[in-house]
Design a protein around this motif. Structure first.
Motif, PDB file in Angstrom:
ATOM      1  N   ASN A   1       0.862  -1.157   0.000  1.00  0.00           N
ATOM      2  CA  ASN A   1       0.000   0.000   0.000  1.00  0.00           C
ATOM      3  C   ASN A   1       0.907   1.218   0.000  1.00  0.00           C
ATOM      4  OD1 ASN A   1      -2.181   1.587   0.235  1.00  0.00           O
ATOM      5  ND2 ASN A   1      -2.743   0.973   2.285  1.00  0.00           N
ATOM      6  N   HIS A   2       0.403   2.343  -0.461  1.00  0.00           N
ATOM      7  CA  HIS A   2       1.272   3.507  -0.365  1.00  0.00           C
ATOM      8  C   HIS A   2       0.717   4.504   0.645  1.00  0.00           C
ATOM      9  CE1 HIS A   2      -1.422   4.887  -3.716  1.00  0.00           C
ATOM     10  NE2 HIS A   2      -1.477   5.905  -2.914  1.00  0.00           N
ATOM     11  N   THR A   3       1.406   5.624   0.793  1.00  0.00           N
ATOM     12  CA  THR A   3       0.975   6.587   1.803  1.00  0.00           C
ATOM     13  C   THR A   3       0.474   7.851   1.141  1.00  0.00           C
ATOM     14  OG1 THR A   3       3.217   7.422   1.908  1.00  0.00           O
ATOM     15  CG2 THR A   3       2.597   5.813   3.550  1.00  0.00           C
ATOM     16  N   VAL A   4      -0.352   8.552   1.867  1.00  0.00           N
ATOM     17  CA  VAL A   4      -0.785   9.872   1.414  1.00  0.00           C
ATOM     18  C   VAL A   4      -0.500  10.833   2.553  1.00  0.00           C
ATOM     19  CG1 VAL A   4      -2.573   9.088  -0.136  1.00  0.00           C
ATOM     20  CG2 VAL A   4      -3.073   9.363   2.255  1.00  0.00           C
ATOM     21  N   GLY A   5      -0.636  12.095   2.273  1.00  0.00           N
ATOM     22  CA  GLY A   5      -0.345  13.073   3.315  1.00  0.00           C
ATOM     23  C   GLY A   5      -1.442  13.081   4.363  1.00  0.00           C
ATOM     24  N   GLY A   6      -1.069  13.059   5.604  1.00  0.00           N
ATOM     25  CA  GLY A   6      -2.063  13.141   6.671  1.00  0.00           C
ATOM     26  C   GLY A   6      -2.071  14.528   7.269  1.00  0.00           C
ATOM     27  N   GLU A   7      -2.577  14.619   8.483  1.00  0.00           N
ATOM     28  CA  GLU A   7      -2.578  15.954   9.108  1.00  0.00           C
ATOM     29  C   GLU A   7      -1.179  16.313   9.540  1.00  0.00           C
ATOM     30  OE1 GLU A   7      -4.767  13.639  11.118  1.00  0.00           O
ATOM     31  OE2 GLU A   7      -5.870  13.771   9.237  1.00  0.00           O
ATOM     32  N   GLY A   8      -0.881  17.566   9.454  1.00  0.00           N
ATOM     33  CA  GLY A   8       0.410  18.034   9.950  1.00  0.00           C
ATOM     34  C   GLY A   8       1.575  17.580   9.110  1.00  0.00           C
ATOM     35  N   GLY A   9       1.322  17.121   7.906  1.00  0.00           N
ATOM     36  CA  GLY A   9       2.436  16.771   7.038  1.00  0.00           C
ATOM     37  C   GLY A   9       2.948  15.368   7.222  1.00  0.00           C
TER      38      GLY A   9
END
Lengths: 322, 317
Positions: free
Chosen positions: B260-268
């Motif tokens: 799976n990949h990552t996306v931007g969450g809160e606070g970077g």
């Protein structure tokens, strides 16, 4: 297997479910005219649905083949295939070195950099280089150039084509010192003729074009590279719905991957950069975010260092970072 | 689960009287049967003229339904099954194996999450080359990033230097155990998993080299194009894909590894893609990241059935 795993339209799916057909086995014994009558659709639509359903079910019963699933290849076969794949040279020895010989076919390569570093030039160079005939170590294929920014200059392409031909004749003279048949039959016009150029002005055109490329490539089997310059232009500004943007971009990337694999061609995407804030420092990163960065096979970033251009490989399955 | 009309050929008890009766209560298929109140239905059947036929019909449908559920297992049987079938496969990377307590577990869905270029594909290739020595591996590739050269390289490092021919034979034997298939949309993946299921059903009878590892690289690129639009189909496809993979893992004794990949969450900070609905589907989740400068990779546990979270390790590929 359930109905909603079939690739049919939403309205057909709704009709099937409301009529009581929720799984594929329920579709197994009905004829298309009965189905058409019950669902209130045309007979051809009903036949289509049954065809899709029986195809999915038919794949359940065929297991006599030696591979686990149809179309799978063993790694050993792929290793030998890869050794015979050619690369497209970028005309820069250093870049070719870190790329392992050039741009690989069957892969999507993304090249990004600050404005003015030469991405479009590189794109044009690749579109020309793919046409180097097999005798000189090239692929001898055509190329498709998709322009979203309008930065393709025909005069410059002509210059590059001329230079390429000069290069080839020099190489020719250098290596084959006898008078055998090694005349360059190519003229710059021929090279330009083999570049198929598409200019698109909005993101819907971009999506439509990529969908159309499937048909185009079945007709023009000689195409060996697709250059998209730049893939991010229409997606950066004024895109309100971010979720839609992610969906569209990932769908587009998958289709490009599919084209690259099926037709054995190389896809080169040129991208712009943006600044990313990490730990209170600014870092250049390719545009379109993290989700886009997972969709390509290789990534190369071009940057300035003093007065020289540098490139480094950001992501690649078989090469080290360099 | 078919419509009652279609079942008539197999079970003549379900003739038109039974069906009309059911239709009068809005039951057209076996599934509708399950939703209805059976006592009420039986009571109505009593009051009807041909109550015997109706009761037979109802009993028949219930027996059809009975055939369809999974068999019950008690605790001892589960333990037996776990001891006999659910082995652990080492990934071949020391840091990860130590972290996970010997490796990835058969019968479970392990997810590797990480930002771009954090080594996820490399870990998968390494695991595949390790498991392929004795078992078969299926690699589903969405990004054309399956690299036979990497596999050959990993295998070459592990065997002692011997003649080139012996090495070649070894490579051939092991690499023929790995099958790679490219899928580019989620429906194609369902097709492939379906074919895999029927293959595994016949394989369970045989005793020879069996398939034990399934790798999907990456599931997020298959699901992102359908997730998030106004219809709920995307989420349905995603959960159904997760359940199908878990079912294959448990019933046919496979270890399943997905990327799976990552996306931007809160606070970077980055968080895994595919949202909260996907979060509970994999059994274990590992977060990978890469230190560019030193070329080492970090892995930490986000979720695991038997290890404490937040444990971390470093490794080099």
């Amino acid at each position: 297997m359930e109905i909603w795993r079939l690739p049919i339209s939403a309205s057909q799916r709704g009709k099937l479910i409301s009529a009581g057909y929720t799984s594929l086995s329920s579709l197994s014994s009905i004829s298309s005219s009965d189905l058409a009558r019950e669902l209130n659709v045309s007979e051809s639509e009903a036949m289509n649905i049954l065809k899709v359903a029986s195809h999915s079910r038919g794949s359940e019963t065929s297991n006599a083949s030696c591979s686990i699933v149809e179309g799978a290849q063993s790694a050993w076969d792929m290793l030998h295939d890869e050794e015979s794949l050619m690369h497209i040279t970028t005309s820069s020895a250093d870049l070719d070195n870190i790329l392992g010989g050039g741009i690989h076919c069957k892969e999507v390569t993304e090249i990004g950099g600050v404005p003015g570093i030469g991405k479009t030039q590189l794109g044009i160079q690749i579109a020309v280089n793919v046409q180097i005939p097999n005798d000189f170590g090239g692929l001898g294929g055509n190329s498709i150039y998709i322009d979203t920014e309008g930065s393709f200059m025909v005069e410059r392409a002509f210059q590059i084509a001329e230079a390429c031909i000069e290069d080839m004749s020099e190489y020719n003279r250098f290596l084959r010192k006898d008078f055998q048949e090694c005349k360059i039959k190519m003229q710059p016009q021929d090279i330009l003729e083999n570049i198929f150029y598409f200019r698109i002005c909005s993101y819907t055109e971009q999506i439509a074009l990529i969908n159309y490329l499937d048909k185009f490539l079945s007709e023009h089997k000689d195409v060996k590279v697709i250059v998209v310059d730049s893939v991010t232009f229409h997606f950066r500004q004024d895109f309100d719905d971010m979720a839609l943007r992610t969906r569209v971009l990932s769908g587009m990337a998958l289709k490009l991957m599919n084209l690259a694999k099926r037709f054995s061609l190389a896809v080169v995407l040129l991208n712009q950069v943006t600044t990313k804030h990490t730990e209170a420092s600014f870092q250049l990163a390719l545009a379109l975010g993290d989700s886009w960065s997972h969709t390509c096979t290789n990534r190369i970033v071009l940057y300035w260092n003093g007065n020289e251009r540098y490139a480094y490989i950001d992501k690649s399955p078989s090469l080290r970072s360099a | 689960m078919a419509r009652l009309a279609n079942l008539e050929t197999e079970y003549p008890v379900l003739d038109s009287t039974v069906r009309n009766f059911c239709a009068s209560h809005g039951i057209f298929s076996v599934e509708d049967f399950l939703i209805h109140d059976l006592y009420m239905l039986a009571a109505f059947a009593e009051q009807n003229d041909s109550s015997e036929r109706l009761k037979e019909g109802i009993a028949q449908v219930l027996s059809i339904i009975d055939d369809m559920h999974q068999p019950w297992l008690n605790g001892m049987e589960l333990l037996e099954d776990a001891k006999r079938n659910k082995h652990v496969f080492p990934t071949g990377i020391q840091g990860i194996d130590l972290l996970l307590g010997d490796g990835i577990r058969v019968g479970q869905l392990t997810e590797l999450v990480g930002p771009s270029s954090s080594g996820k594909t490399q870990v998968c290739l390494r695991t595949a080359s390790n498991v392929a020595r004795n078992h078969m591996v299926l690699y589903l590739d969405t990004g054309n990033s399956f690299s036979p050269q990497c596999i050959a390289y990993f295998l070459g490092k592990t065997i002692s230097p011997s003649s080139a021919q012996a090495k070649n034979q070894f490579l051939q034997k092991v690499m023929s155990n790995i099958s790679c298939h490219s899928v580019f949309d989620i429906f194609a993946m369902f097709d492939v998993l379906h074919q895999l299921e029927s293959y595994l059903r016949c394989q369970d009878g045989r005793g020879c080299c069996q398939m034990r590892l399934l790798i999907v690289d990456s599931i997020s690129s298959l699901i992102s194009p359908v997730l998030g639009s106004s219809s709920t189909l995307g989420r349905a496809l995603m959960t159904s894909a997760g359940y199908l993979l878990k079912k294959l893992a448990h019933q046919h004794n496979l270890a399943v590894l997905i990327i799976n990949h990552t996306v931007g969450g809160e606070g970077g900070s980055s968080k895994p893609a595919l949202g909260d609905s996907w979060k509970c589907i994999p059994h274990s989740r590992l977060f990978l990241s890469c230190d560019r400068g030193s070329n080492t990779y970090n892995v930490s546990i986000l979720r695991h059935p038997s290890m404490a979270s937040v444990k971390a390790a470093r490794f080099v590929i």
